[in-house]
Design a protein around this motif. Structure first.
Motif, PDB file in Angstrom:
ATOM      1  N   SER A 107       1.087  -1.181   0.088  1.00  0.00           N
ATOM      2  CA  SER A 107       0.336  -0.067   0.067  1.00  0.00           C
ATOM      3  C   SER A 107       0.895   1.335   0.008  1.00  0.00           C
ATOM      4  N   TYR A 108       0.605   2.266  -0.858  1.00  0.00           N
ATOM      5  CA  TYR A 108       1.307   3.566  -0.938  1.00  0.00           C
ATOM      6  C   TYR A 108       0.841   4.091   0.566  1.00  0.00           C
ATOM      7  N   PRO A 109       1.832   5.026   0.896  1.00  0.00           N
ATOM      8  CA  PRO A 109       1.674   5.663   2.081  1.00  0.00           C
ATOM      9  C   PRO A 109       0.314   6.637   2.199  1.00  0.00           C
ATOM     10  N   ASP A 110      -0.328   6.897   1.109  1.00  0.00           N
ATOM     11  CA  ASP A 110      -1.646   7.616   1.225  1.00  0.00           C
ATOM     12  C   ASP A 110      -2.771   6.681   1.308  1.00  0.00           C
ATOM     13  N   GLY A 111      -2.441   5.252   1.300  1.00  0.00           N
ATOM     14  CA  GLY A 111      -3.465   4.251   1.635  1.00  0.00           C
ATOM     15  C   GLY A 111      -3.820   3.512   0.294  1.00  0.00           C
ATOM     16  N   THR A 112      -3.439   3.941  -0.862  1.00  0.00           N
ATOM     17  CA  THR A 112      -3.817   3.130  -2.122  1.00  0.00           C
ATOM     18  C   THR A 112      -3.318   1.729  -2.012  1.00  0.00           C
ATOM     19  N   ARG A 113      -4.079   0.689  -2.054  1.00  0.00           N
ATOM     20  CA  ARG A 113      -3.682  -0.430  -2.087  1.00  0.00           C
ATOM     21  C   ARG A 113      -3.054  -0.841  -3.632  1.00  0.00           C
ATOM     22  N   ALA A 114      -1.963  -0.910  -3.964  1.00  0.00           N
ATOM     23  CA  ALA A 114      -1.479  -1.051  -5.007  1.00  0.00           C
ATOM     24  C   ALA A 114      -1.334  -2.726  -5.493  1.00  0.00           C
ATOM     25  N   LEU A 115      -0.900  -3.402  -4.447  1.00  0.00           N
ATOM     26  CA  LEU A 115      -0.922  -4.708  -4.720  1.00  0.00           C
ATOM     27  C   LEU A 115      -1.529  -5.736  -3.756  1.00  0.00           C
TER      28      LEU A 115
ATOM     29  N   SER B 219       4.594  -3.830 -19.885  1.00  0.00           N
ATOM     30  CA  SER B 219       4.413  -2.999 -21.396  1.00  0.00           C
ATOM     31  C   SER B 219       2.819  -3.072 -21.807  1.00  0.00           C
ATOM     32  N   HIS B 220       2.538  -2.153 -22.654  1.00  0.00           N
ATOM     33  CA  HIS B 220       1.275  -2.216 -23.268  1.00  0.00           C
ATOM     34  C   HIS B 220       1.388  -2.619 -24.622  1.00  0.00           C
ATOM     35  N   ASP B 221       2.692  -2.762 -25.063  1.00  0.00           N
ATOM     36  CA  ASP B 221       3.178  -3.287 -26.560  1.00  0.00           C
ATOM     37  C   ASP B 221       3.012  -4.661 -26.505  1.00  0.00           C
TER      38      ASP B 221
ATOM     39  N   ASP C 115      10.560  -1.255 -17.101  1.00  0.00           N
ATOM     40  CA  ASP C 115       9.146  -0.651 -17.247  1.00  0.00           C
ATOM     41  C   ASP C 115       9.058   0.129 -18.247  1.00  0.00           C
ATOM     42  N   GLU C 116       8.059  -0.240 -19.150  1.00  0.00           N
ATOM     43  CA  GLU C 116       7.594  -0.052 -20.473  1.00  0.00           C
ATOM     44  C   GLU C 116       8.809   0.409 -21.290  1.00  0.00           C
ATOM     45  N   PRO C 117       9.658  -0.515 -21.484  1.00  0.00           N
ATOM     46  CA  PRO C 117      10.769  -0.265 -22.310  1.00  0.00           C
ATOM     47  C   PRO C 117      10.470   0.454 -23.901  1.00  0.00           C
TER      48      PRO C 117
ATOM     49  N   PHE D 113      13.429   2.393 -14.977  1.00  0.00           N
ATOM     50  CA  PHE D 113      12.157   3.024 -14.527  1.00  0.00           C
ATOM     51  C   PHE D 113      11.453   3.439 -15.662  1.00  0.00           C
ATOM     52  N   GLN D 114      10.324   3.793 -15.555  1.00  0.00           N
ATOM     53  CA  GLN D 114       9.405   4.190 -16.477  1.00  0.00           C
ATOM     54  C   GLN D 114       9.792   5.480 -17.144  1.00  0.00           C
ATOM     55  N   ASN D 115      10.014   6.332 -16.368  1.00  0.00           N
ATOM     56  CA  ASN D 115      10.459   7.799 -16.972  1.00  0.00           C
ATOM     57  C   ASN D 115      12.070   7.888 -16.745  1.00  0.00           C
TER      58      ASN D 115
ATOM     59  N   GLY E 109      -1.289  -5.452 -18.020  1.00  0.00           N
ATOM     60  CA  GLY E 109      -2.340  -5.105 -17.296  1.00  0.00           C
ATOM     61  C   GLY E 109      -2.837  -3.619 -17.482  1.00  0.00           C
ATOM     62  N   PRO E 110      -4.066  -3.279 -17.223  1.00  0.00           N
ATOM     63  CA  PRO E 110      -4.467  -1.759 -17.605  1.00  0.00           C
ATOM     64  C   PRO E 110      -3.661  -0.796 -16.805  1.00  0.00           C
ATOM     65  N   ASN E 111      -3.690   0.697 -17.027  1.00  0.00           N
ATOM     66  CA  ASN E 111      -3.091   1.392 -16.406  1.00  0.00           C
ATOM     67  C   ASN E 111      -3.491   1.266 -14.948  1.00  0.00           C
ATOM     68  N   GLY E 112      -2.583   1.718 -13.921  1.00  0.00           N
ATOM     69  CA  GLY E 112      -2.788   1.528 -12.523  1.00  0.00           C
ATOM     70  C   GLY E 112      -3.008   0.217 -12.154  1.00  0.00           C
ATOM     71  N   SER E 113      -2.529  -0.661 -12.660  1.00  0.00           N
ATOM     72  CA  SER E 113      -3.200  -2.186 -12.231  1.00  0.00           C
ATOM     73  C   SER E 113      -1.897  -2.646 -11.247  1.00  0.00           C
ATOM     74  N   GLY E 114      -0.816  -1.714 -11.163  1.00  0.00           N
ATOM     75  CA  GLY E 114       0.094  -2.151 -10.132  1.00  0.00           C
ATOM     76  C   GLY E 114       1.654  -2.666 -10.845  1.00  0.00           C
ATOM     77  N   LYS E 115       1.691  -2.725 -11.973  1.00  0.00           N
ATOM     78  CA  LYS E 115       2.879  -3.048 -12.971  1.00  0.00           C
ATOM     79  C   LYS E 115       4.251  -2.573 -12.343  1.00  0.00           C
ATOM     80  N   SER E 116       4.316  -1.285 -12.243  1.00  0.00           N
ATOM     81  CA  SER E 116       5.352  -0.273 -11.928  1.00  0.00           C
ATOM     82  C   SER E 116       5.583  -0.588 -10.399  1.00  0.00           C
ATOM     83  N   THR E 117       4.665  -0.776  -9.528  1.00  0.00           N
ATOM     84  CA  THR E 117       4.786  -0.785  -8.121  1.00  0.00           C
ATOM     85  C   THR E 117       5.373  -2.246  -8.061  1.00  0.00           C
ATOM     86  N   PHE E 118       5.046  -3.128  -8.689  1.00  0.00           N
ATOM     87  CA  PHE E 118       5.483  -4.565  -8.350  1.00  0.00           C
ATOM     88  C   PHE E 118       7.025  -4.664  -8.784  1.00  0.00           C
TER      89      PHE E 118
HETATM   90  N1  LIG Z   1       3.366   7.715  -5.294  1.00  0.00           N
HETATM   91  C1  LIG Z   1       2.210   6.950  -5.337  1.00  0.00           C
HETATM   92  N2  LIG Z   1       1.398   7.376  -4.329  1.00  0.00           N
HETATM   93  C2  LIG Z   1       0.292   6.757  -4.103  1.00  0.00           C
HETATM   94  N3  LIG Z   1      -0.513   6.066  -4.987  1.00  0.00           N
HETATM   95  C3  LIG Z   1       0.247   5.736  -6.010  1.00  0.00           C
HETATM   96  C4  LIG Z   1       1.611   6.147  -6.246  1.00  0.00           C
HETATM   97  N4  LIG Z   1       2.197   5.813  -7.433  1.00  0.00           N
HETATM   98  C5  LIG Z   1       1.058   4.817  -8.128  1.00  0.00           C
HETATM   99  N5  LIG Z   1       0.143   5.012  -7.325  1.00  0.00           N
HETATM  100  C6  LIG Z   1      -1.197   4.138  -7.297  1.00  0.00           C
HETATM  101  O1  LIG Z   1      -0.839   2.812  -7.458  1.00  0.00           O
HETATM  102  C7  LIG Z   1      -1.554   1.971  -8.174  1.00  0.00           C
HETATM  103  C8  LIG Z   1      -0.463   1.161  -9.193  1.00  0.00           C
HETATM  104  O2  LIG Z   1       0.178   2.115  -9.921  1.00  0.00           O
HETATM  105  P1  LIG Z   1       1.159   1.618 -10.864  1.00  0.00           P
HETATM  106  O3  LIG Z   1       2.135   2.869 -11.260  1.00  0.00           O
HETATM  107  O4  LIG Z   1       2.178   0.393 -10.024  1.00  0.00           O
HETATM  108  O5  LIG Z   1       0.496   1.256 -12.083  1.00  0.00           O
HETATM  109  P2  LIG Z   1       0.889   0.706 -13.584  1.00  0.00           P
HETATM  110  O6  LIG Z   1       0.342  -0.394 -13.723  1.00  0.00           O
HETATM  111  O7  LIG Z   1       2.274   0.838 -13.778  1.00  0.00           O
HETATM  112  O8  LIG Z   1       0.211   1.886 -14.549  1.00  0.00           O
HETATM  113  P3  LIG Z   1       0.792   2.285 -15.901  1.00  0.00           P
HETATM  114  O9  LIG Z   1       0.421   1.440 -17.002  1.00  0.00           O
HETATM  115  O10 LIG Z   1      -0.304   3.758 -16.120  1.00  0.00           O
HETATM  116  O11 LIG Z   1       2.060   2.608 -15.791  1.00  0.00           O
HETATM  117  C9  LIG Z   1      -2.405   3.141  -8.954  1.00  0.00           C
HETATM  118  O12 LIG Z   1      -3.746   3.323  -8.548  1.00  0.00           O
HETATM  119  C10 LIG Z   1      -1.683   4.466  -8.629  1.00  0.00           C
HETATM  120  O13 LIG Z   1      -2.832   5.245  -8.725  1.00  0.00           O
END
Ligand SMILES: Nc1ncnc2c1ncn2[C@@H]1O[C@H](COP(=O)(O)OP(=O)(O)OP(=O)(O)O)[C@@H](O)[C@H]1O
Ligand SMILES: [Mg+2]
Lengths: 240, 256
Positions: free
Chosen positions: A12-20, A190-192, A161-163, A83-85, A37-46
């Motif tokens: 979970s991110y510090p703001d409470g978002t459960r990312a994984l 990747s989305h590719d 991450d999204e090469p 990293f993605q960026n 997975g779709p945007n925001g599905s947690g790929k980058s977090t993983f």
């Molecule tokens: N720094 C952060 N603080 C709080 N929440 C975050 C942070 N970074 C990502 N999130 C949230 O965590 C969830 C997963 O984000 P993540 O970046 O892992 O998605 P993703 O699968 O990589 O998406 P994308 O395809 O857009 O890159 C999303 O709901 C996002 O809003």
């Protein structure tokens, strides 16, 4: 030995978002795996969890080392993350400095560092650009350069991450070749999906922080119903 | 986007471009020290300093207007800092009344002195930074035993100032393309928000960069490969510079 072993991994991110949520998987040494997975599905977090940059709850082992405070140092040597960026990855005034940053931290000798930089640049096709400033490069070039920064360290596991996002055909092709001929364990997001068809054998489908399906390319990327229900589309190469 | 002002290094093939960065850094520091320490009654020396700067500017083969342009952009700062000096008496001072203001003679002298010194020092710094690659300057500083962490901070600043400028420009563009004639107060509110967003973004970027550094084995120590080679021409130039600067200074002080 497995490169990655996760059991009930949560983050979970510090703001409470459960990312994984309850991620359990294991990835063998030398496997090439795509996380989709779709945007925001947690790929980058993983991906960022793989070298201890983010610490969640549950079990995570990298090459048999459980993720904890003592092992983080060893694990960071084993895992390289792109990293993605690319602007987060290139922080030195010139490409040479950026690429040599890792090898120098590994305390390699100056001559060896120069060779490693040379090699990494050659691998991604940016030869001759070592004295350019990263802010004078195009986005695609910066993306390739950030791959080079990690490639020069020869990690056992490379996380990309999204090469291929925002890349033109030629640059995308370079990355595909680079992944194909690399013998290390590679995990990429990747989305590719067409690129994944060409480079990976296994696909893990994420949605809303959980694993929806984990299987071969055949099982996932060819399954139109599964992809559509997860906001994805059949790869162009498979569409009739 | 607009980077020219910071990204000021000009590729060039002039002798000044090829001087060792250590030599240039030394010349700059020594020159500035000399200028700052010159008292008012040795004002003849300022012509010497001006001469040295002009010779170097000529050697650099960069147009004088380029330097003057940069100087003009920085000068207002000096003016703002020193502009009240003439209105304060310095010791026993002769005052002149202009309308309701009194101006003091020593104050005016001091004002002129500050301005001349600052302009000379600035000119020299602009000269050196325009003709030296930032990377080489940093390496020169490293050789001068400037702490590595300080150098790392400068190099980050140099790297990310452009990103910050771009970010501001993108935000301005997004703002301008969505709004069209907003009352001043509301516009101020928008700008305040922008600054807050920029601050948070910068902060988060800083964190991500630190993670990227950590992932590449950073443990708080900065390692670099430094290669500078001091040439014979550098020694000659150093000698000429020292003779040119020190000779007249000693002479001026002996004569007093
Ligand atoms: N720094 C952060 N603080 C709080 N929440 C975050 C942070 N970074 C990502 N999130 C949230 O965590 C969830 C997963 O984000 P993540 O970046 O892992 O998605 P993703 O699968 O990589 O998406 P994308 O395809 O857009 O890159 C999303 O709901 C996002 O809003
Ligand atoms: Mg992502």
């Amino acid at each position: 030995m497995e490169a990655v072993k996760a059991e009930n991994l949560n983050y979970s991110y510090p703001d409470g978002t459960r990312a994984l949520r309850d991620i359990s998987l294991s990835i063998g040494d030398g496997e090439k795996v795509a996380v989709v997975g779709p945007n925001g599905s947690g790929k980058s977090t993983f991906l960022t969890m793989l070298n201890g940059v983010r610490k969640g709850t549950g079990l995570l082992e990298i090459f048999g080392h459980p993720m904890n405070r003592e092992n983080v140092k060893v694990i960071k040597q084993l895992v390289g993350i792109v990293f993605q960026n690319p602007d987060d990855q290139l922080f030195c005034p010139t490409l040479f400095e950026d690429i040599s940053f890792g090898p120098l931290n590994q305390r390699k000798a100056p001559e060896e560092v120069r060779t490693l930089v040379e090699l990494a640049l050659r691998e991604v096709g940016l030869i001759g650009m070592q004295h350019r400033s990263s802010f004078h490069l195009s986005f695609g070039e910066r993306k390739l350069a950030s791959i080079a920064t990690v490639a020069a360290m020869y990690p056992s596991l490379i996380a990309l991450d999204e090469p291929t996002s925002n890349l033109d055909m030629a640059h995308r092709r370079k990355i595909i070749h680079w992944v194909q001929k690399n013998s290390k364990t590679i995990i990429l997001t990747s989305h590719d999906l067409d690129m994944i068809l060409e480079t990976c054998q296994r696909v893990i489908l994420f949605n809303k922080g959980s694993i929806v399906k984990d299987g071969t390319v055949q099982e996932i990327l060819h399954d139109e119903a599964l992809l559509t229900s997860n906001d994805l589309e059949l790869p162009l190469g498979l569409q009739k | 986007m607009r980077h020219e002002f910071f990204d000021h290094h000009r590729e060039g093939n002039s002798p000044l471009h090829h001087f060792d960065p250590r030599l240039k850094l030394f010349m700059m520091l020594f020159f500035i020290a000399a200028v700052v320490m010159t008292p008012l009654d040795k004002n003849i020396l300022f012509f010497l300093y001006l001469g040295i700067v002009l010779i170097l500017a000529f050697m650099s083969q960069v147009s004088l207007f380029h330097f003057l342009g940069k100087l003009l952009k920085l000068y207002p700062m000096i003016f703002l800092i020193s502009m009240f000096v003439p209105f304060f008496p310095d010791g026993e001072d002769i005052s002149h009344r202009i309308g309701f203001l009194s101006i003091y003679e020593n104050g005016v002298q001091k004002f002129l002195l500050i301005n001349i010194k600052a302009v000379l020092a600035l000119f020299m710094s602009i000269l050196i930074t325009t003709t030296t690659d930032m990377m080489l300057l940093l390496k020169g500083m490293e050789k001068f035993r400037v702490p590595k962490l300080a150098i790392a901070i400068i190099s980050f600043m140099y790297r990310f100032i452009f990103l910050l400028i771009d970010e501001v420009e993108r935000m301005m563009l997004a703002f301008q393309s969505r709004y069209f004639r907003l009352p001043v107060l509301e516009r101020l509110a928008v700008f305040a928000n922008m600054i807050a967003v920029l601050f948070i973004r910068t902060f988060e970027r800083g964190e991500r960069i630190y993670l990227a550094m950590e992932s590449r084995g950073f443990r708080g120590e900065v390692h670099t490969l430094t290669e500078l080679n001091w040439k014979k021409t550098d020694s000659t130039a150093l000698l000429i510079f020292l003779i040119l600067l020190i000779g007249p200074v000693i002479f001026a002080f002996l004569n007093s």
